[in-house]
Scaffold this motif. Structure first.
Motif, mmCIF file in Angstrom:
data_model
loop_
_atom_site.group_PDB
_atom_site.id
_atom_site.type_symbol
_atom_site.label_atom_id
_atom_site.label_comp_id
_atom_site.label_asym_id
_atom_site.label_seq_id
_atom_site.Cartn_x
_atom_site.Cartn_y
_atom_site.Cartn_z
ATOM 1 N N CYS A 189 0.846 -1.202 0.000
ATOM 2 C CA CYS A 189 0.000 0.000 0.000
ATOM 3 C C CYS A 189 0.877 1.247 0.000
ATOM 4 O O CYS A 189 1.859 1.320 0.730
ATOM 5 C CB CYS A 189 -0.898 -0.010 1.233
ATOM 6 S SG CYS A 189 -1.853 1.504 1.412
ATOM 7 N N LYS A 190 0.512 2.237 -0.825
ATOM 8 C CA LYS A 190 1.258 3.496 -0.819
ATOM 9 C C LYS A 190 0.416 4.650 -0.274
ATOM 10 O O LYS A 190 0.795 5.807 -0.384
ATOM 11 C CB LYS A 190 1.774 3.831 -2.218
ATOM 12 C CG LYS A 190 2.971 2.962 -2.598
ATOM 13 C CD LYS A 190 3.753 3.512 -3.751
ATOM 14 C CE LYS A 190 4.918 4.360 -3.271
ATOM 15 N NZ LYS A 190 5.831 4.737 -4.367
ATOM 16 N N GLY A 191 -0.726 4.317 0.297
ATOM 17 C CA GLY A 191 -1.518 5.351 0.957
ATOM 18 C C GLY A 191 -2.156 6.355 0.018
ATOM 19 O O GLY A 191 -2.371 7.503 0.390
ATOM 20 N N TYR A 192 -2.456 5.961 -1.222
ATOM 21 C CA TYR A 192 -3.119 6.877 -2.155
ATOM 22 C C TYR A 192 -4.517 7.269 -1.675
ATOM 23 O O TYR A 192 -5.077 8.261 -2.093
ATOM 24 C CB TYR A 192 -3.253 6.232 -3.541
ATOM 25 C CG TYR A 192 -1.955 5.939 -4.254
ATOM 26 C CD1 TYR A 192 -0.783 6.598 -3.917
ATOM 27 C CD2 TYR A 192 -1.917 5.010 -5.284
ATOM 28 C CE1 TYR A 192 0.394 6.328 -4.592
ATOM 29 C CE2 TYR A 192 -0.744 4.739 -5.970
ATOM 30 C CZ TYR A 192 0.417 5.394 -5.610
ATOM 31 O OH TYR A 192 1.572 5.120 -6.281
ATOM 32 N N GLY A 193 -5.109 6.404 -0.847
ATOM 33 C CA GLY A 193 -6.432 6.721 -0.297
ATOM 34 C C GLY A 193 -7.577 6.429 -1.253
ATOM 35 O O GLY A 193 -8.716 6.820 -0.996
ATOM 36 N N TYR A 196 -7.345 5.697 6.624
ATOM 37 C CA TYR A 196 -5.949 6.084 6.385
ATOM 38 C C TYR A 196 -5.216 6.248 7.708
ATOM 39 O O TYR A 196 -5.722 6.880 8.628
ATOM 40 C CB TYR A 196 -5.892 7.387 5.594
ATOM 41 C CG TYR A 196 -4.486 7.833 5.274
ATOM 42 C CD1 TYR A 196 -3.713 7.143 4.345
ATOM 43 C CD2 TYR A 196 -3.919 8.939 5.907
ATOM 44 C CE1 TYR A 196 -2.425 7.541 4.052
ATOM 45 C CE2 TYR A 196 -2.625 9.343 5.617
ATOM 46 C CZ TYR A 196 -1.883 8.645 4.692
ATOM 47 O OH TYR A 196 -0.598 9.038 4.405
ATOM 48 N N ARG A 232 1.389 5.872 6.977
ATOM 49 C CA ARG A 232 1.177 6.379 5.618
ATOM 50 C C ARG A 232 0.647 5.289 4.688
ATOM 51 O O ARG A 232 0.962 5.225 3.500
ATOM 52 C CB ARG A 232 2.469 7.010 5.079
ATOM 53 C CG ARG A 232 2.990 8.090 6.037
ATOM 54 C CD ARG A 232 4.028 8.986 5.444
ATOM 55 N NE ARG A 232 5.363 8.474 5.498
ATOM 56 C CZ ARG A 232 6.451 9.240 5.718
ATOM 57 N NH1 ARG A 232 6.315 10.539 5.906
ATOM 58 N NH2 ARG A 232 7.644 8.718 5.738
ATOM 59 N N THR A 233 -0.141 4.402 5.279
ATOM 60 C CA THR A 233 -0.838 3.376 4.499
ATOM 61 C C THR A 233 -2.302 3.372 4.935
ATOM 62 O O THR A 233 -2.631 3.910 5.980
ATOM 63 C CB THR A 233 -0.267 1.971 4.753
ATOM 64 O OG1 THR A 233 -0.362 1.680 6.149
ATOM 65 C CG2 THR A 233 1.181 1.864 4.332
#
Lengths: 376, 282
Positions: free
Chosen positions: A187-191, A204, A209-210
């Protein structure tokens, strides 16, 4: 877009990926007539999974008071407003659009991103009644003024919006139990999952930051135990099991029985098109229009059915099995006034009398020449 | 428009810009945006479009233009990238996203792979600068108190200790409470460089590779409403892209405007590979 079968809607619908049902599907049934809003489930989950940094306002399981409560703020009214007015006639397939079908061409779903503050008030609206009870009001059924508690976990949907929306394909649905997980290593936390899940059960974490979400207590489920929120339910209102689609339903499976056999338990906001796998026995005294919006047009039949339980020892038996074991019940039976739950192998894991034995003692005890009363 | 771009993919690159990296004698391993070395280097305008290949896509192109300057010293190559941004966004809280820029290079020699982050067996090498990572590098990874100064959590179980039996957890056990960290996700650790180096073989396949060399530094000018970012990388990156003086190669760009909710595939991109000439003796 692929055409997939959504039995909640009674029709095929559009989804990003092909239909691929898991071998079995994690599911919870909640009896909303019994929920007392004690939040023990919320705390059981919180202390087990979300006591870390960045999870301060994170409740994978929450209980909100309907209609005024919501977590995150206004999630339900916002997604319904975004989707717009849709029609669903009784005894007919849903002809309106799902959040996938109504999406703009540049998006996967109809969505919104809750603000940071929206997550910070999980008790918003708690215990608030729809309106004031004025002088001279007497009891009517359904109640003139009403509220009910709605406990919510991730629904580990058959067609998850979070999974559909993740551009990194970091979300997956486990074939062995249908639990939907966010791969924390990718996961890169793009949301995008936070944005797209209409139930707002992807959250989130600004510290890692994931994005994170309910994991269905898979470590417990793998060992044959129900999730912590179910095990710790004070009101014994819920049961976790594996639901089959209607064409594979088994009468002795507790979840199949409540959902398919009896039509007692319904999915919430099925019109959104995710085929969510948490089911609710609707609160029978709340406003019917509101319940129809939340549970679809089958709510009338579900309530009728609920009122017949007083003459139905088998359903009574299953309902007393709720909360009577920490283990996952794969099948159940009711015979000679006793309800039995069985594990996957068919071995008995719990038995409960359908009606508690009671004994009425005479008011006067002639042996001791004493009068009995109920003073404790 | 989509058809034109797709045709461009099929029939090879339509080169929209021509970046020339001039040879210099200055050591470029630590160059910054304000260094005098950039003064006389021409700015090559590169047009960007809103990402149009996969959902979700931006509805509006927030970054139509990026200006590129390039120099090399025989060992290092540095790019100075300038674009307009209405405000500065370094992310942090829920729903906030970071300003960012990325440069992409083919890994294999010859004709480049599809511009959309390469393909299976034909990867691309990406240098991804984020304002958020730069803040990490300069100030350390933010604690919850930095992000939410008025927050008052009762107690974090992983930090609890008393004078008696409870001695507190060691670093490894504390990580269990941060799933991203416990899973080894680079996203969840402090960034020691403002630039992530990434290899990708198609959309959604990017993974961070160990970065010990490339550097990046950005400066936001609130008056001009402009970001200027310098990214420097060694010409030769083993297991990555290899650039050679005298070579005619390719590169591509992407820009994210954090304040406009751009993240992931919501970005502005070069629709085609841009020509990169590295001038100077071989």
């Amino acid at each position: 877009m692929a055409k997939v079968k959504n039995w909640h809607l009674g029709r095929d619908m559009e989804y990003v990926y092909e239909e691929n049902r898991p071998k079995r599907q994690w599911s919870i049934v909640f009896d909303l007539n019994k929920c007392i809003g004690c939040q023990t489930c919320s705390m059981a989950c919180k202390t087990t999974w979300t006591s870390g940094k960045g999870q301060e306002s994170m409740f994978w399981n929450n209980v909100e008071t309907k209609p005024w409560g919501s977590y995150p703020l206004g999630w339900d009214v916002k997604v319904l407003e975004k989707l717009g007015h849709q029609e669903w006639k009784k005894h007919e397939p849903y002809r309106g659009k799902t959040i996938f079908e109504a999406a703009e061409p540049t998006e996967t779903t109809v969505h919104f991103f809750p603000t940071d503050e929206d997550w910070m008030y999980p008790n918003n609206g708690e215990d608030d009644c729809t309106g004031n009870v004025s002088h001279g009001t007497h009891l009517n059924l359904p109640h003139d003024q009403w509220f009910f508690y709605l406990p919510r976990t991730c629904a580990h949907c058959t067609y998850p919006a979070c999974l559909a929306a993740c551009p990194r394909k970091a979300i997956y649905k486990r074939p062995e139990d249908g639990i939907v997980l966010i791969d924390q290593s990718r996961c890169k936390g793009y949301g995008e999952c936070v944005r797209s899940c209409p139930y707002k059960k992807s959250m989130y974490n600004p510290y890692t930051r994931t994005s994170e979400k309910c994991i269905g207590c898979y470590p417990a489920v793998e060992q044959g135990y129900q999730p912590m929120c179910v095990q710790n339910c004070i009101g014994k209102i819920r049961v976790m099991g594996f639901i089959n689609p209607p064409w594979k339903a088994r009468k002795d499976n507790p979840v199949d029985y409540l959902v398919h056999q009896m039509g007692l338990a319904l999915p919430y906001y099925p019109q959104l098109g995710l085929e969510p796998n948490i089911y609710y026995i609707p609160p029978i005294h709340a406003n019917r229009e509101y319940l129809t919006q939340m549970f679809g047009p089958k709510v009338d039949d579900a309530i009728k059915q609920y009122k017949k339980i007083k003459d139905d020892p088998r359903t009574q038996g299953l309902l007393v099995l709720l909360g009577s074991t920490d283990r996952i019940m794969h099948s159940f039976d009711v015979k000679h006034g006793v309800a039995y739950g069985y594990d996957e192998k068919g071995d008995e894991i719990v038995s409960v009398p359908v009606i508690e034995h009671s004994y009425e003692r005479p008011r006067y005890d002639s042996k001791y020449e004493a009068v009995r009363n109920n003073t404790p | 428009m989509r058809i034109i771009f797709s045709l461009a993919l099929v029939f090879g690159s339509v080169l929209l810009a021509d970046i020339k990296a001039v040879k210099t004698t200055t050591d470029l391993s630590k160059t910054l945006p304000a260094d005098s070395v950039w003064k006389d280097i021409p700015k090559e305008p590169v047009n960007l479009v809103a990402q149009y290949m996969v959902n979700p896509k931006p509805k509006v192109n927030h970054t139509p233009l990026i200006e590129v300057q390039a120099i090399h010293d025989g060992q290092w190559i540095a790019f100075r990238l300038t674009w307009k941004a209405d405000s500065k966004s370094e992310a942090g809280k829920t729903g906030q996203f970071s300003d960012a820029v990325a440069m992409q290079f083919p890994v294999k020699e010859g004709s480049p792979p599809p511009i959309f982050m390469g393909m299976k067996g034909n990867p691309v090498h990406i240098f991804h600068w984020r304002a958020q990572y730069q803040k990490d590098e300069e100030k350390g990874k933010p604690e919850m108190k930095d992000l939410y100064p008025n927050m008052n959590p009762d107690m974090y179980p992983m930090e609890f200790k008393d004078s008696g039996h409870v001695k507190g957890l060691n670093a490894e056990k504390r990580e269990v409470y941060s799933p991203g960290k416990a899973s080894g996700n680079p996203q969840s650790y402090q960034k020691n460089s403002a630039v992530d180096e990434i290899v990708a073989e198609g959309f959604g396949s990017s993974s961070v590779i160990e970065n010990k060399m490339s550097r990046g530094h950005g400066v936001y000018d609130p008056k001009q409403k402009t970001w200027t970012v310098v990214i420097s990388r060694p010409l030769v990156r083993p297991n990555g892209s290899v650039l050679k003086p005298g070579q005619n190669g390719f590169m591509a760009f992407a820009v994210w405007q954090g304040a406009k909710q751009e993240v992931g595939s919501r970005k502005a991109i070069t629709p085609n590979w841009v020509s990169l000439q590295i001038l100077g003796p071989t």
